[in-house]
Design an enzyme around this catalytic site. Structure first.
Site, PDB file in Angstrom:
ATOM      1  N   ARG A 148      24.933  10.362  -5.142  1.00  0.00           N
ATOM      2  CA  ARG A 148      24.968   9.832  -3.771  1.00  0.00           C
ATOM      3  C   ARG A 148      26.074   8.829  -3.513  1.00  0.00           C
ATOM      4  NH1 ARG A 148      18.562   9.047  -2.546  1.00  0.00           N
ATOM      5  NH2 ARG A 148      18.176  11.273  -2.367  1.00  0.00           N
TER       6      ARG A 148
ATOM      7  N   SER B 210       0.818  -1.221   0.000  1.00  0.00           N
ATOM      8  CA  SER B 210       0.000   0.000   0.000  1.00  0.00           C
ATOM      9  C   SER B 210       0.850   1.267   0.000  1.00  0.00           C
ATOM     10  CB  SER B 210      -0.937  -0.004   1.207  1.00  0.00           C
ATOM     11  OG  SER B 210      -0.179  -0.103   2.401  1.00  0.00           O
TER      12      SER B 210
ATOM     13  N   HIS C 218      22.181   6.044   1.449  1.00  0.00           N
ATOM     14  CA  HIS C 218      21.954   7.481   1.576  1.00  0.00           C
ATOM     15  C   HIS C 218      23.084   8.050   2.410  1.00  0.00           C
ATOM     16  CE1 HIS C 218      20.221  11.368   2.290  1.00  0.00           C
ATOM     17  NE2 HIS C 218      19.298  11.099   1.395  1.00  0.00           N
TER      18      HIS C 218
ATOM     19  N   ALA D  73       9.388   9.340   2.499  1.00  0.00           N
ATOM     20  CA  ALA D  73      10.083  10.165   1.501  1.00  0.00           C
ATOM     21  C   ALA D  73       9.931  11.631   1.883  1.00  0.00           C
ATOM     22  CB  ALA D  73       9.502   9.905   0.121  1.00  0.00           C
ATOM     23  N   GLN D  74      11.054  12.301   1.957  1.00  0.00           N
ATOM     24  CA  GLN D  74      11.003  13.708   2.380  1.00  0.00           C
ATOM     25  C   GLN D  74      11.182  14.639   1.184  1.00  0.00           C
ATOM     26  OE1 GLN D  74      14.384  13.906   4.946  1.00  0.00           O
ATOM     27  NE2 GLN D  74      13.351  12.968   6.684  1.00  0.00           N
TER      28      GLN D  74
ATOM     29  N   HIS E  28      19.559   2.582   1.667  1.00  0.00           N
ATOM     30  CA  HIS E  28      18.449   3.476   1.353  1.00  0.00           C
ATOM     31  C   HIS E  28      17.540   2.947   0.244  1.00  0.00           C
ATOM     32  CE1 HIS E  28      16.277   7.158   0.877  1.00  0.00           C
ATOM     33  NE2 HIS E  28      16.805   7.455  -0.288  1.00  0.00           N
TER      34      HIS E  28
ATOM     35  N   GLU F  32      18.241  18.542  -6.261  1.00  0.00           N
ATOM     36  CA  GLU F  32      18.919  17.514  -5.474  1.00  0.00           C
ATOM     37  C   GLU F  32      20.132  17.023  -6.244  1.00  0.00           C
ATOM     38  OE1 GLU F  32      15.741  15.481  -2.600  1.00  0.00           O
ATOM     39  OE2 GLU F  32      15.564  14.782  -4.632  1.00  0.00           O
TER      40      GLU F  32
ATOM     41  N   ARG G  57      20.636   5.325  -8.819  1.00  0.00           N
ATOM     42  CA  ARG G  57      19.382   6.083  -8.931  1.00  0.00           C
ATOM     43  C   ARG G  57      19.640   7.574  -8.820  1.00  0.00           C
ATOM     44  NH1 ARG G  57      14.983   7.583  -4.574  1.00  0.00           N
ATOM     45  NH2 ARG G  57      16.850   7.846  -3.327  1.00  0.00           N
TER      46      ARG G  57
END
Ligand SMILES: Cc1cc2nc3c(=O)[nH]c(=O)nc-3n(C[C@H](O)[C@H](O)[C@H](O)COP(=O)(O)OP(=O)(O)OC[C@H]3O[C@@H](n4cnc5c(N)ncnc54)[C@H](O)[C@@H]3O)c2cc1C
Length: 540
Positions: free
Chosen positions: A289, A22, A243, A55-56, A350, A127, A385
């Site tokens: 990253r 979900s 991360h 997720a921020q 992450h 980002e 990613r």
């Protein structure tokens, strides 16, 4: 039929579409498919619990005239280090704006910028690895807002039934096609059989395979493990993103400090106050990253420090508080004021870049089985990613998968009867400590030997230990009645084994896979995916 008969239970009513998970992928699929049939969503804890919720930063999508699809595609390909599938990248990027409008239509409230005399437009942040401001966000709790709106919509839909505390254990196969799944009711311990003409794996990632992770407890790689056991192809599991900046604090359970802080000027310092990313990469703190994580790992190992520092205290305090209210509040709870002092940070597991192999429409190699979101592998991410491309991928692929599943008009074979689950002679376990110990050993082994920096020796050591643990878990699994912990333990053991096998195969360093014994990138031999598929004699 896949044989798992271990407890006679009544057959649950079948639906048109069965969704496992979900998070954003599961709910987007459910909302799209519900216009055409009945949807059952199984989710193993409360429906709110998912990676999505945490997720921020936001969702990457072209949303400004100064940006372009070509630039977003280029940035994604650069981050992916030669393994992205260009047609997938182009399609996902091009679909982005329309799918963002879907989210807005379902009630997601993104942050807007209001400048006097100007039209309201999305506030876009930047980002690492992005050459433009293109990350839409809802303050610094984007995932929570997306999850809130989608769940509200799904719960109100007459064709969607969400069942909580229902943990899918294994897929059900009939003549090589997926026709549903067995699920454990974690409250009662009973197993129910769910049948559907199309099943979507939307079970998210597998951060819990590692000792340190910013993923919530649900991220145990269940979808990848179930698909692999069922014989579907999985790929590129050696590429795990760490991360760079999670909070280092004895009481914090891996709280992530969003990359958006670095996007807004935060600097990485060693404990002596030296800004070490300058000179490592032209984009300094905004380098991809993997480069930032490795640089932090290097500084920590070189200086024997347990963490480095992230400093945004040179920015206007009022602005920082308004831009990052969630992070400000959480840090305050740990006695840290980010407007006045640097934040202690360490890297943590992450994001799983690989997953169950799918087409752009989410089709896996098994008929009737789809996958979307973090558990899927379309070729968008390649070997690394690009930040905030994951929510975008989940959103786009889940939408396409729903359209494909609706259009396929597959039906369950007429009169199909599946055996209900049979627990045979399995008894209640009186030795739960075995589960906790094995769980801990797998995660420690993965962190120490299969983490940010790998070597042939470390990978071999991990492989030997995991093989032993897997045998023990297999035995335990068949001797005792199922519990949620046991199902998850079996899955993290499977996924850990797949990560190690993939990492040992790739004889080069590329993107997130960094091996001290083969540091070069070898385009001639290794510019391809690492695809694994269970052979009949391999342990389920
Ligand atoms: C702290 C954090 C910050 C992030 N920030 C960003 C960001 O800013 N931008 C971005 O693009 N990405 C971000 N990501 C990554 C992104 O959130 C995830 O990749 C994305 O949300 C995955 O969505 P999903 O629907 O595939 O899976 P999830 O959201 O993880 O949902 C998986 C669902 O499956 C359920 N489930 C799992 N196993 C089973 C089972 N066996 N049976 C039934 N249900 C099961 C879970 O309970 C959960 O409901 C972040 C991730 C984390 C952890």
């Amino acid at each position: 039929m896949s044989a798992q008969p271990r407890a006679r239970q009544a057959l649950a009513a079948s639906s048109d579409f069965l969704v496992l998970g979900s998070g954003i992928a599961g709910l987007v699929f459910a909302l799209k498919a519900a216009a055409h049939g009945k949807v059952t969503v199984l989710t193993k804890r409360a429906a709110e619990e998912s990676n999505t919720r945490y997720a921020q930063g936001g969702i990457a999508s072209v949303a400004h005239a100064r940006d372009s699809f070509a630039a977003h595609v280029r940035d994604t390909l650069v981050a992916g280090a030669g393994l992205c599938k260009q047609q997938v990248v182009e399609a996902v990027v091009a679909d982005g704006p329309a799918r963002i409008q879907d989210l807005v239509g379902w009630g997601v409230r993104f942050t807007h910028r209001a400048e006097p005399g100007k039209r309201h437009e999305f506030d876009l942040t930047q980002e690492g690895g992005h050459t433009a401001r293109r990350v839409l966000h809802a303050s610094d709790f984007t995932g929570q807002e997306v999850s809130r709106a989608l769940l509200k919509k799904a719960r109100a839909h007459a064709n969607i039934r969400i069942i909580e505390q229902a943990m899918a254990v294994d897929l059900i196969l009939h003549r090589g096609a997926c026709v549903g799944a067995y699920a454990l009711d974690t409250a009662s311990g009973s197993i129910t059989t769910y049948m559907a003409r199309a099943t979507l794996l939307a079970t998210g990632g597998s951060g819990k395979v590692y000792l340190y992770t910013c993923n919530p407890d649900v991220a145990t790689g269940d979808g990848v493990a179930m698909a692999w056991r069922a014989g579907a192809q999985v790929a590129n599991l050696e590429f795990f993103q760490f991360h760079p900046t999670t909070l280092y604090h004895p009481k914090a359970k891996s709280f992530l400090i969003s990359e958006a802080l670095r996007g807004e000027g935060a600097r990485l310092l060693d404990k002596r106050g030296r800004r070490f990313m300058v000179g490592v990469h032209p984009m300094a703190e905004l380098a991809p990253r993997d480069i930032v994580s490795r640089a932090i790992d290097h500084v920590m190992k070189e200086q024997g420090d347990e963490h480095v520092l992230l400093d945004i205290s040179h920015q206007d305090p009022a602005w920082v508080k308004a831009r990052f209210p969630g992070i400000t509040r959480t840090l305050k709870g740990y006695g840290i004021d980010l407007t006045r002092e640097p934040i202690p940070v360490v890297p943590a597991a992450h994001y799983q870049c690989g997953g169950v192999v799918t087409s752009l429409d989410g089709r896996t190699s098994l008929p009737g089985l789809y996958a979307a979101g973090e558990c899927g592998h379309t070729g968008l991410m390649g070997a690394n990613r690009l930040a905030s491309n994951s929510l975008l991928e989940a959103l786009v692929i889940a939408g396409r998968a729903a359209a494909d599943a609706v259009a396929s008009h597959r039906a369950l074979p007429h009169g199909l009867k599946t055996p209900a689950w049979d627990s045979g002679r399995a008894t209640d376990s009186n030795d739960a400590v075995v589960v906790t110990n094995n769980w801990d050993e797998i995660r420690r082994t993965m962190w120490n030997y299969v983490g940010i920096v790998r070597s042939d020796k470390r990978l071999e050591r991990a492989s030997r230990r995991l093989a032993m643990l897997k045998r023990e878990i297999h035995q335990y699994y068949w001797d005792f009645k199922l519990t949620g912990d046991l199902v998850e333990l079996r899955n993290i053991a499977t996924v850990a084994g797949l990560i190690v096998s993939s990492a040992r195969r790739r004889r080069e360093s590329r993107g997130l896979h960094y091996n001290l014994d083969c540091l070069k990138t070898d385009d001639r031999r290794w510019r391809h995916d690492t695809v694994l598929q269970r052979r009949p004699w391999e342990m389920k």
